[in-house]
Design a protein around this motif. Structure first.
Motif, PDB file in Angstrom:
ATOM      1  N   HIS A 310       0.830  -1.204   0.000  1.00  0.00           N
ATOM      2  CA  HIS A 310       0.000   0.000   0.000  1.00  0.00           C
ATOM      3  C   HIS A 310       0.870   1.261   0.000  1.00  0.00           C
ATOM      4  O   HIS A 310       1.990   1.262   0.514  1.00  0.00           O
ATOM      5  CB  HIS A 310      -0.925   0.014   1.219  1.00  0.00           C
ATOM      6  N   LYS A 311       0.311   2.331  -0.549  1.00  0.00           N
ATOM      7  CA  LYS A 311       0.997   3.615  -0.574  1.00  0.00           C
ATOM      8  C   LYS A 311       0.131   4.680   0.087  1.00  0.00           C
ATOM      9  O   LYS A 311      -1.081   4.534   0.176  1.00  0.00           O
ATOM     10  CB  LYS A 311       1.318   4.029  -2.017  1.00  0.00           C
ATOM     11  N   GLY A 312       0.784   5.736   0.539  1.00  0.00           N
ATOM     12  CA  GLY A 312       0.022   6.799   1.183  1.00  0.00           C
ATOM     13  C   GLY A 312       0.897   7.952   1.599  1.00  0.00           C
ATOM     14  O   GLY A 312       2.043   8.079   1.148  1.00  0.00           O
ATOM     15  N   ILE A 313       0.350   8.779   2.477  1.00  0.00           N
ATOM     16  CA  ILE A 313       1.032   9.977   2.953  1.00  0.00           C
ATOM     17  C   ILE A 313       1.089   9.943   4.483  1.00  0.00           C
ATOM     18  O   ILE A 313       0.130   9.512   5.139  1.00  0.00           O
ATOM     19  CB  ILE A 313       0.289  11.240   2.487  1.00  0.00           C
ATOM     20  N   VAL A 314       2.219  10.389   5.042  1.00  0.00           N
ATOM     21  CA  VAL A 314       2.344  10.482   6.501  1.00  0.00           C
ATOM     22  C   VAL A 314       1.406  11.582   6.976  1.00  0.00           C
ATOM     23  O   VAL A 314       1.617  12.764   6.685  1.00  0.00           O
ATOM     24  CB  VAL A 314       3.794  10.789   6.923  1.00  0.00           C
ATOM     25  N   ALA A 315       0.347  11.193   7.699  1.00  0.00           N
ATOM     26  CA  ALA A 315      -0.678  12.151   8.125  1.00  0.00           C
ATOM     27  C   ALA A 315      -0.293  12.849   9.416  1.00  0.00           C
ATOM     28  O   ALA A 315      -0.449  14.069   9.554  1.00  0.00           O
ATOM     29  CB  ALA A 315      -2.016  11.442   8.292  1.00  0.00           C
ATOM     30  N   MET A 316       0.232  12.096  10.382  1.00  0.00           N
ATOM     31  CA  MET A 316       0.558  12.661  11.687  1.00  0.00           C
ATOM     32  C   MET A 316       1.269  11.620  12.540  1.00  0.00           C
ATOM     33  O   MET A 316       1.299  10.434  12.204  1.00  0.00           O
ATOM     34  CB  MET A 316      -0.715  13.107  12.422  1.00  0.00           C
TER      35      MET A 316
END
Length: 351
Positions: A310-316
């Motif tokens: 899976h891919k994504g963005i560091v949210a917090m």
């Protein structure tokens, strides 16, 4: 940058991405200029495709233009300039000369780099290849300067920290490659004794070169641990010189994120996890807290690839001083990596 099958590789091409196996063990680092031996190795390991820098990437004019237009390219340019001076210093040291003026020149060039926001990301984007003692020393000096700045040191203090950090490993200048290229934790018996002796050798060399007591103590004590488990004198807590504690954290960070063939590829996320574990045992929390706070802030918004594909963005990062971030996934939903024991970050793209 372009993807090329192994069959089309030719000697002289330059890797644009680090090549790892399915277990994330590094085979070849980003920036490696391929030889016939490298290509044969990749064929033997059944690596199907690698990423290669194209001619536009390698164009000197393109690099110079990018240095003007992009901060990270400018940082890379400055890093290369300092690297030349650093190489000269360490070559002189091998010959028994103590180039004090040249060392001061290195420190003067590093100071503005340590004042640059985004330096942690810029260092990682260089590929962090631990190829020479001079490169490692340069990176540790930059990181130490950043830490001293975050700890609100004055500029003269930062200059001293940077100089001491650049010289912290001078006791290794005549190490055989069989020791220098190995993970210190893997050394045994005589090799371990030689390795541990570099602290005293470095301090002696700096004393001979006329460097002050503060800089000598960093060379002597940068492997001491707050809990007394370090060397050479098993010092604890406040008995360890303050600047040595700063350099110890910078040295650890660089070792954790440097690429070495045959070892697992690591990212700043791994380093954050390590420092969270060690902050109240082997490393000084006064140094670690600002490092962790700043690195976590800089990582938010970065794109990542997870070990499950899976891919994504560091949210917090959670507010409880957790070691790992929460990822906002491209396909919807979030994953808190602190609660996902079998999922890790395998690729990281700085913002």
């Amino acid at each position: 940058m372009k993807a090329i099958s192994i069959e089309r590789l030719e000697p002289g091409m330059t890797l644009a991405r680090t090549v790892t196996n399915s277990d994330m063990i590094i085979i070849l680092s980003e920036g490696t200029i391929l030889t016939n031996a490298h290509i044969t190795k990749l064929q033997t390991l059944d690596v199907p495709v690698v990423y290669i820098k194209d001619d536009f990437d390698l164009s000197q004019n393109y690099q110079q233009a990018s240095a003007v237009l992009q901060k990270n390219k400018a940082f890379s340019h400055d890093f290369e300039v300092v690297s030349k001076y650093a190489d000269e210093v360490f070559e002189s040291l091998k010959d028994g000369q103590i180039p004090k003026e040249q060392t001061q020149k290195v420190a003067a060039h590093i100071l503005p780099m340590a004042d640059n926001s985004g330096t942690i990301d810029y260092l990682f984007s260089l590929g962090h290849r631990s190829t020479t003692l001079a490169l490692h020393s340069e990176r540790v000096a930059i990181l130490s300067g950043i830490l001293a700045k975050w700890m609100h040191f004055g500029w003269e203090e930062i200059r001293t920290v940077v100089t001491a950090a650049f010289l912290h490993d001078v006791g290794k200048v005549n190490f055989p490659d069989t020791i220098l290229d190995k993970d210190p934790d893997s050394l045994e018996e005589e090799d371990l004794k030689i390795y541990q002796k570099h602290c005293q050798d470095g301090a002696d060399l700096l004393k001979k070169g006329g460097f002050n007591d503060t800089i000598q103590k960093v060379a002597l004590s940068h492997h001491e641990k707050m809990n007394g488990s370090g060397f050479p004198n098993t010092l604890t807590g406040d008995k360890i010189p303050p600047y040595a504690r700063i350099v110890a954290v910078a040295d650890t960070y660089d070792n954790l994120t440097s690429e070495r063939a045959g070892e697992i590829k690591r990212t700043p996320f791994y380093a954050v996890s390590y420092f969270v574990r060690e902050i109240y045992s082997s490393l000084d929390p006064v140094v670690c807290v600002p490092l962790l706070t700043r690195i976590k802030d800089s990582l938010i918004g970065s794109r990542v690839t997870l070990s499950n594909g899976h891919k994504g963005i560091v949210a917090m990062y959670p507010n409880d001083f957790s070691a790992l971030p929460i990822i906002s996934l491209d396909d919807g939903g979030n994953i808190n990596l602190n609660n996902a024991q079998n999922v890790s970050i395998t690729q990281y793209e700085p913002i």
